[in-house]
Write an enzyme that holds these catalytic residues in place. Sequence first.
Site, PDB file in Angstrom:
ATOM      1  N   CYS A 121       0.839  -1.201   0.000  1.00  0.00           N
ATOM      2  CA  CYS A 121       0.000   0.000   0.000  1.00  0.00           C
ATOM      3  C   CYS A 121       0.878   1.257   0.000  1.00  0.00           C
ATOM      4  O   CYS A 121       1.858   1.332   0.742  1.00  0.00           O
ATOM      5  CB  CYS A 121      -0.885  -0.006   1.245  1.00  0.00           C
ATOM      6  SG  CYS A 121      -1.886   1.480   1.356  1.00  0.00           S
ATOM      7  N   GLU A 151       3.308  -5.660   8.688  1.00  0.00           N
ATOM      8  CA  GLU A 151       3.649  -4.286   8.314  1.00  0.00           C
ATOM      9  C   GLU A 151       4.765  -3.746   9.202  1.00  0.00           C
ATOM     10  O   GLU A 151       5.706  -3.102   8.717  1.00  0.00           O
ATOM     11  CB  GLU A 151       2.406  -3.382   8.406  1.00  0.00           C
ATOM     12  CG  GLU A 151       2.717  -1.964   7.964  1.00  0.00           C
ATOM     13  CD  GLU A 151       1.608  -0.983   8.300  1.00  0.00           C
ATOM     14  OE1 GLU A 151       0.425  -1.302   8.093  1.00  0.00           O
ATOM     15  OE2 GLU A 151       1.939   0.117   8.781  1.00  0.00           O
TER      16      GLU A 151
HETATM   17  S1  SF4 Z   1      -5.425   0.152   6.129  1.00  0.00           S
HETATM   18 FE1  SF4 Z   1      -3.447  -0.543   5.319  1.00  0.00          FE
HETATM   19  S2  SF4 Z   1      -3.900  -1.144   3.214  1.00  0.00           S
HETATM   20 FE2  SF4 Z   1      -5.610   0.136   3.906  1.00  0.00          FE
HETATM   21  S3  SF4 Z   1      -5.098   2.248   3.204  1.00  0.00           S
HETATM   22 FE3  SF4 Z   1      -4.385   1.960   5.320  1.00  0.00          FE
HETATM   23  S4  SF4 Z   1      -2.236   1.343   5.081  1.00  0.00           S
HETATM   24 FE4  SF4 Z   1      -3.244   0.984   3.132  1.00  0.00          FE
END
Ligand code: SF4
Length: 384
Positions: A121, A151
Amino acid sequence: MKKDFSPAELDFGPVQIYLARHFGFCYGVENAIEIAFKTIEENPGRRIFLLSEMIHNPHVNEDLLDRGVRFLQDTSGKQLVAFEELNSEDIAIIPAFGTTLEIEKKLNEIGIPTAKYNTTCPFVEKVWNRSEQIAAKQYTVVIHGKPMHEETRATFSHAASNTASVVIKDMKEAIQLAGYITGSKAPENFYEEFSGRYSKGFDVKSDLQRIGVVNQTTQLASETQAIADFLRKTIMQHYGLTGEDVEERFADTRDTLCYATNDNQTAVINLLDTIADLAIVVGGYNSSNTTHLVELCEEKLPTYFINDEEKIISNTEIVHYNYRTKMEEITSNFIPNKKPVKILLTSGASCPDALVEGVIRKLVSFFPASRSIDDLLEEMKIPD
Ligand code: SF4
């Protein structure tokens, strides 16, 4: 434009459901799922591996497994398929959480390219960029996140490649770290207390003199703020700095929560202004952002964390997840015997909307005198 965070009221008569204004799938998750399914479609006959769960939602992951995709690791990083079994014809999809530089290197050595099927992301990459900026100014990076979460492990790996880094889980650990910043704790204890959470060669005496804080994108906003404020104050007091010169030793970092975390949490805070009987939060049990929505709700009212409507066994019994014990529990008589019953409802960033709809339909089915969902939707339709 100012965003509207007031809940949507679905008044079925004997049951009223208040739906958080922002809930469910975020940009990063949608993007990751789209890339994963496109990869399957475009590569018939090739073996496709996911580094770990695509996102923290069992339904999405099961769907991918059904299409022949296999996981290389479980969520805690345990190897399920040995890297030695892979070859350069295989495809490895990097999930939305990103991955460590060490895993990327291993895949590249096998001849598997990591850039093409990378669904990291952009909001996670933003955290890595922020920690790079902090590192470039010779600060140590303090990462506030769940140490075993994919993450956080990825962010730690990226940060540690540039500067001294350490992971803290919560305010309790921020206080422990502060003891090493001020010297009130014996430095040698640091290595045991933060075992497996600090970068190679970390020198507790010199590496905690200048710090900056970044966080996992899905943390609780209030806790993130409190931790950054606390560490900033610790540095100021210890070195006798003021708000003006604190940057000498504390990097000016705003939180690195993503927009979806902020929106979903703010929507829940607004949702909780409604007086209700119970709250239901839908999402994967290992989903960090969903757990924080549960934490917010349970401060105010009985809250049930479920991963789909099947967990609502009947109008008297619900199976729900306790994130503290990491076990499911059964609660009886979860719907009070009164009319109307008021229920707050939301879902995490990795939860498909269809699951929320399933929960609404199940709840409404317990109240035979309810208006039908289709009638209500018809009424709510905006005229052309
Ligand atoms: S929850 Fe995780 S995958 Fe979703 S926008 Fe936020 S950082 Fe990105």
